[in-house]
Design a protein around this motif. Sequence first.
Motif: not given
Lengths: 60, 154
Positions: B17-42
Amino acid sequence: MDFRPLNATERQNLITALRGNADQNRVLLMDRRDTSFVGTADEVPDEEVINAIKSVPCHY
Amino acid sequence: MSLPTAYCPLRTAMGLLDSETGKRRLLTVEIPVIERYNEGRHPEFQVRVARAGGSLVLRYALKPGHNVYQLETRLVSSYPLVPPETRVITPLKHCPHLLEGQTLCLWRQGSTRANSRWDPARFTCIFAIQAAWRWLACYEIWHETGEWPLPEAK
């Protein structure tokens, strides 16, 4: 894929759940392990919302 | 928060993602929710993240009924302003709300914020996965009845 259909009861339960989700904002619950359908609810706690389909938009 | 080993490739994909905003979005929003989604999942149903050209691609499986579907959701370089695109890898019968390349018609692909049902302020990539689950649940019903169980959006 060798498609395995829902039986009549499962299909009706899922239809009811989908329409309740669309019309009454009822929550669709997904099994945490394998994402299978496990039922509906009126509300879910925040920690379970990741496995609950509520206000998710769609085009259709 | 440290990332599980499985997500190490994601760290190298931050520049997608080209922008700082995009990178921040990944680090603060998307990655954490993916981690939560994967918790306890097969493992078969966990979200895997990969780099594909200028996009990030989430690969995962969903099983709304008795069938397991392989999917991928693409976060294009202009994400989250442009909604994610989700397609089913598992072959499907031709059906309503299915676009070219088995892309799901979810929130008007390629639309802008002004005319889309996608709201980047409220939704994450997990919402895209949940929307895909609901689409597949509809597909399973349509497959047997020939009728899409939900009405067209107004």
